[in-house]
Design a protein around this motif. Sequence first.
Motif, PDB file in Angstrom:
ATOM      1  N   GLU A  32       2.755  -5.398   2.465  1.00 54.13           N
ATOM      2  CA  GLU A  32       3.264  -6.534   1.705  1.00 54.13           C
ATOM      3  C   GLU A  32       3.846  -6.133   0.360  1.00 54.13           C
ATOM      4  N   ASN A  33       3.477  -4.948  -0.113  1.00 54.17           N
ATOM      5  CA  ASN A  33       4.007  -4.496  -1.397  1.00 54.17           C
ATOM      6  C   ASN A  33       4.217  -2.984  -1.358  1.00 54.17           C
ATOM      7  N   LEU A  34       4.811  -2.474  -2.399  1.00 54.55           N
ATOM      8  CA  LEU A  34       5.159  -1.053  -2.440  1.00 54.55           C
ATOM      9  C   LEU A  34       3.934  -0.148  -2.327  1.00 54.55           C
ATOM     10  N   ALA A  35       2.843  -0.531  -2.961  1.00 56.57           N
ATOM     11  CA  ALA A  35       1.623   0.289  -2.897  1.00 56.57           C
ATOM     12  C   ALA A  35       1.117   0.400  -1.464  1.00 56.57           C
ATOM     13  N   GLN A  36       1.117  -0.713  -0.728  1.00 58.99           N
ATOM     14  CA  GLN A  36       0.668  -0.684   0.663  1.00 58.99           C
ATOM     15  C   GLN A  36       1.623   0.128   1.525  1.00 58.99           C
ATOM     16  N   GLN A  37       2.913   0.020   1.261  1.00 55.21           N
ATOM     17  CA  GLN A  37       3.892   0.784   2.020  1.00 55.21           C
ATOM     18  C   GLN A  37       3.743   2.282   1.764  1.00 55.21           C
ATOM     19  N   LYS A  38       3.477   2.657   0.529  1.00 50.29           N
ATOM     20  CA  LYS A  38       3.266   4.073   0.209  1.00 50.29           C
ATOM     21  C   LYS A  38       2.036   4.612   0.928  1.00 50.29           C
ATOM     22  N   GLU A  39       0.980   3.822   0.954  1.00 54.51           N
ATOM     23  CA  GLU A  39      -0.241   4.237   1.643  1.00 54.51           C
ATOM     24  C   GLU A  39       0.017   4.402   3.145  1.00 54.51           C
ATOM     25  N   TYR A  40       0.758   3.476   3.718  1.00 51.13           N
ATOM     26  CA  TYR A  40       1.075   3.560   5.154  1.00 51.13           C
ATOM     27  C   TYR A  40       2.000   4.746   5.435  1.00 51.13           C
ATOM     28  N   ALA A  41       2.911   5.016   4.524  1.00 48.36           N
ATOM     29  CA  ALA A  41       3.814   6.161   4.685  1.00 48.36           C
ATOM     30  C   ALA A  41       3.016   7.463   4.757  1.00 48.36           C
ATOM     31  N   GLN A  42       1.958   7.559   3.992  1.00 52.48           N
ATOM     32  CA  GLN A  42       1.105   8.756   4.034  1.00 52.48           C
ATOM     33  C   GLN A  42       0.432   8.891   5.405  1.00 52.48           C
ATOM     34  N   LYS A  43       0.011   7.765   5.972  1.00 45.93           N
ATOM     35  CA  LYS A  43      -0.606   7.794   7.307  1.00 45.93           C
ATOM     36  C   LYS A  43       0.418   8.234   8.361  1.00 45.93           C
ATOM     37  N   ILE A  44       1.638   7.738   8.220  1.00 46.86           N
ATOM     38  CA  ILE A  44       2.700   8.131   9.152  1.00 46.86           C
ATOM     39  C   ILE A  44       2.984   9.627   9.032  1.00 46.86           C
ATOM     40  N   ARG A  45       3.030  10.139   7.807  1.00 47.54           N
ATOM     41  CA  ARG A  45       3.249  11.578   7.585  1.00 47.54           C
ATOM     42  C   ARG A  45       2.152  12.392   8.250  1.00 47.54           C
ATOM     43  N   GLN A  46       0.916  11.968   8.090  1.00 48.06           N
ATOM     44  CA  GLN A  46      -0.206  12.691   8.701  1.00 48.06           C
ATOM     45  C   GLN A  46      -0.094  12.700  10.223  1.00 48.06           C
ATOM     46  N   GLU A  47       0.284  11.575  10.795  1.00 46.52           N
ATOM     47  CA  GLU A  47       0.433  11.491  12.253  1.00 46.52           C
ATOM     48  C   GLU A  47       1.601  12.360  12.726  1.00 46.52           C
ATOM     49  N   ALA A  48       2.698  12.343  11.980  1.00 48.72           N
ATOM     50  CA  ALA A  48       3.851  13.174  12.336  1.00 48.72           C
ATOM     51  C   ALA A  48       3.488  14.652  12.287  1.00 48.72           C
ATOM     52  N   ASP A  49       2.749  15.043  11.277  1.00 48.28           N
ATOM     53  CA  ASP A  49       2.302  16.434  11.178  1.00 48.28           C
ATOM     54  C   ASP A  49       1.368  16.783  12.335  1.00 48.28           C
ATOM     55  N   ARG A  50       0.501  15.848  12.692  1.00 46.77           N
ATOM     56  CA  ARG A  50      -0.460  16.086  13.763  1.00 46.77           C
ATOM     57  C   ARG A  50       0.233  16.314  15.104  1.00 46.77           C
ATOM     58  N   VAL A  51       1.260  15.507  15.403  1.00 49.26           N
ATOM     59  CA  VAL A  51       1.916  15.634  16.706  1.00 49.26           C
ATOM     60  C   VAL A  51       3.098  16.599  16.682  1.00 49.26           C
ATOM     61  N   GLY A  52       3.540  16.993  15.486  1.00 48.24           N
ATOM     62  CA  GLY A  52       4.619  17.964  15.380  1.00 48.24           C
ATOM     63  C   GLY A  52       6.006  17.374  15.532  1.00 48.24           C
ATOM     64  N   ILE A  53       6.280  16.279  14.819  1.00 46.04           N
ATOM     65  CA  ILE A  53       7.597  15.666  14.848  1.00 46.04           C
ATOM     66  C   ILE A  53       8.072  15.464  13.398  1.00 46.04           C
ATOM     67  N   GLU A  54       9.378  15.585  13.214  1.00 45.59           N
ATOM     68  CA  GLU A  54       9.954  15.405  11.885  1.00 45.59           C
ATOM     69  C   GLU A  54      10.216  13.937  11.605  1.00 45.59           C
ATOM     70  N   ILE A  55      10.167  13.594  10.329  1.00 42.34           N
ATOM     71  CA  ILE A  55      10.534  12.243   9.902  1.00 42.34           C
ATOM     72  C   ILE A  55      11.856  12.343   9.185  1.00 42.34           C
TER      73      ILE A  55
END
Length: 67
Positions: A44-67
């Motif tokens: 809903e706000n930039l802080a929540q989006q930044k937190e979710y972006a970190q989760k996406i980065r972690q998942e991308a690193d885990r599965v080995g895909i680029e963002i």
Amino acid sequence: MKISVSSYSFSQYIRAGKMTQLDCVARAKEMGFDGIEFIDLVGENLAQQKEYAQKIRQEADRVGIEI
């Protein structure tokens, strides 16, 4: 050459509650894509989006895909 997909390609599944944006990362890798892009992020706000972006980065690193 690298082939990528947009998270928008999964939008019907996301809206239907069948997938999350986080699920898209692993699914794109399973489908053979080298990368995935995100047009918008959950939150809903930039802080929540930044937190979710970190989760996406972690998942991308885990599965080995680029963002």
